[in-house]
Design an enzyme around this catalytic site. Structure first.
Site, PDB file in Angstrom:
ATOM      1  N   THR A 119       0.822  -1.215   0.000  1.00 10.14           N
ATOM      2  CA  THR A 119       0.000   0.000   0.000  1.00 10.14           C
ATOM      3  C   THR A 119       0.855   1.264   0.000  1.00 10.14           C
ATOM      4  O   THR A 119       1.972   1.267   0.534  1.00 10.14           O
ATOM      5  CB  THR A 119      -0.896   0.013   1.264  1.00 10.14           C
ATOM      6  OG1 THR A 119      -1.461   1.318   1.424  1.00 10.14           O
ATOM      7  CG2 THR A 119      -0.124  -0.302   2.525  1.00 10.14           C
ATOM      8  N   TYR A 143      -1.473   0.219  10.408  1.00  8.16           N
ATOM      9  CA  TYR A 143      -1.783  -0.504   9.166  1.00  8.16           C
ATOM     10  C   TYR A 143      -0.608  -0.409   8.181  1.00  8.16           C
ATOM     11  O   TYR A 143      -0.093  -1.422   7.698  1.00  8.16           O
ATOM     12  CB  TYR A 143      -3.071   0.053   8.534  1.00  8.16           C
ATOM     13  CG  TYR A 143      -3.261  -0.409   7.111  1.00  8.16           C
ATOM     14  CD1 TYR A 143      -3.479  -1.752   6.830  1.00  8.16           C
ATOM     15  CD2 TYR A 143      -3.211   0.504   6.056  1.00  8.16           C
ATOM     16  CE1 TYR A 143      -3.632  -2.182   5.512  1.00  8.16           C
ATOM     17  CE2 TYR A 143      -3.368   0.082   4.747  1.00  8.16           C
ATOM     18  CZ  TYR A 143      -3.575  -1.266   4.483  1.00  8.16           C
ATOM     19  OH  TYR A 143      -3.712  -1.689   3.188  1.00  8.16           O
TER      20      TYR A 143
END
Ligand code: UDP
Length: 327
Positions: A119, A143
């Site tokens: 990501t 995250y």
């Protein structure tokens, strides 16, 4: 020639299921490995579903022994930034320890190729516009940190054990399958486009725009939205590169084009012909002004181009998916 099997962790999830379809279209047999915590059984249509936990190394090894996959595509992860801040242990346990368990099972079963779902959240706050892969990786939430830790493990497993991997750092995945078979089904839904489409329905709640005081031309945040089917095709391209002997690396996947929240709302109103009732709220913690990919590395390497990622096409596909079965 025998059809090659690919093990797809998180194959019942949003990006995983679209990638299973792309794999099947390219002639592979995708085996989805998913605990169905967030994934949906209905989304597994192109190969078997094996229910299992990422933390269950014995089960992973036995699935690998049964199916002998040529490679693994690893999507299974928790992906709510806000939740990762309030419950970091959940993210480190699942995303980091789960990935380690997967890598050890792969090593035990001598499976040496992996495409990893990473990501742009691994970059943290952008230091400059158009982020390329050499931008420092300094995540600002657990995250992003968990995904960066897995990238680090991939490098170490590569050096120690010869694992070859491609990490794909996505920007904003959006839209639904162009044939309308599968789409975005998050529970709870936190993403802009599905929430704005819901607001455009008669029963929906108004959308809250998170901040209109950013330093962008219209004051709302700018993101790089890439159609999920373009992302899925890019995974198959990365897999084929590994099969052809590519060495380990990471690529951004985005369009290079930034779109503001305001522009998303305007485009939804044009495409659906309905107003998107919205209110302006506070900024959401951890949202940078602008996150736009420099995705030239992947494009240069493979001649790949996003073909469904113009905003009206993304929105049309998501709207069709939302209204499936209606009228
Ligand atoms: N956003 C918003 N209202 C919402 C959800 C999102 O204004 O209800 C904004 C958010 O601040 C960000 C953009 O829409 O600038 C995209 O957010 P999303 O959650 O879809 O993806 P993210 O960028 O967090 O991966």
């Amino acid at each position: 020639m025998k059809q090659k099997t690919i093990l797809v962790t998180g194959g019942a999830g949003y990006i995983g299921s679209h990638t299973c379809k792309a794999l099947a279209t390219a002639g592979y047999l995708p085996v989805a490995y998913d605990n169905l915590a967030h994934g949906s059984e209905r989304a597994v249509q192109w190969g078997p579903l094996v229910r299992g936990e990422l933390s269950d190394g014995d089960r992973l090894a036995s699935v690998m022994a049964d199916y002998r996959p040529a490679a693994v595509m690893h999507f299974a992860a928790y992906a709510y930034v806000g939740e990762s801040v309030t419950d970091p242990g959940k993210y480190y346990r699942n995303n980091v320890m789960g990935s380690l368990t997967l890598l050890e099972a792969m090593r035990e079963q001598a499976i040496g190729q992996l495409v990893f779902s990473s990501t742009c959240a691994t970059y943290g706050n952008p230091l400059h516009q158009a982020l390329n892969e050499s931008h420092p990786q300094s995540p600002i939430n657990p995250y992003g940190q968990s995904k960066l830790m897995v990238e680090t493990m991939l490098g170490d497993f590569g050096r120690a054990h010869g694992l070859r991997s491609i990490a794909l750092r996505y920007f904003n995945a959006a839209g639904a399958d162009m044939d309308g078979t599968i789409g975005e089904d998050h529970e709870p839904e936190t993403h802009l486009i599905p929430l704005a489409l819901e607001a455009a329905t008669d029963t929906g709640h108004p959308l809250t725009v998170f901040g209109a005081d950013y330093s962008t031309p219209d004051g709302t945040c700018i993101r790089d939205y890439i159609h999920v089917q373009d992302l899925a095709d890019a995974h198959v391209t990365a897999l084929q590169a590994l099969e052809a002997g590519a060495s380990s690396t990471a690529y951004n996947l985005g369009t290079g084009k930034g779109v503001s929240v305001r522009e998303v709302i305007d485009t939804i109103e044009q495409v659906t012909g309905k107003p998107v009732p919205h209110i302006f709220g506070q900024r959401r913690a951890g949202d940078p002004d602008r996150l736009v990919a420099d995705a030239a590395k992947f494009q240069r390497a493979f001649g790949w181009r996003p073909v469904h990622s113009d905003l009206p096409t993304i929105i049309r596909s998501a709207w069709r998916w939302r209204n499936r079965g209606a009228g």
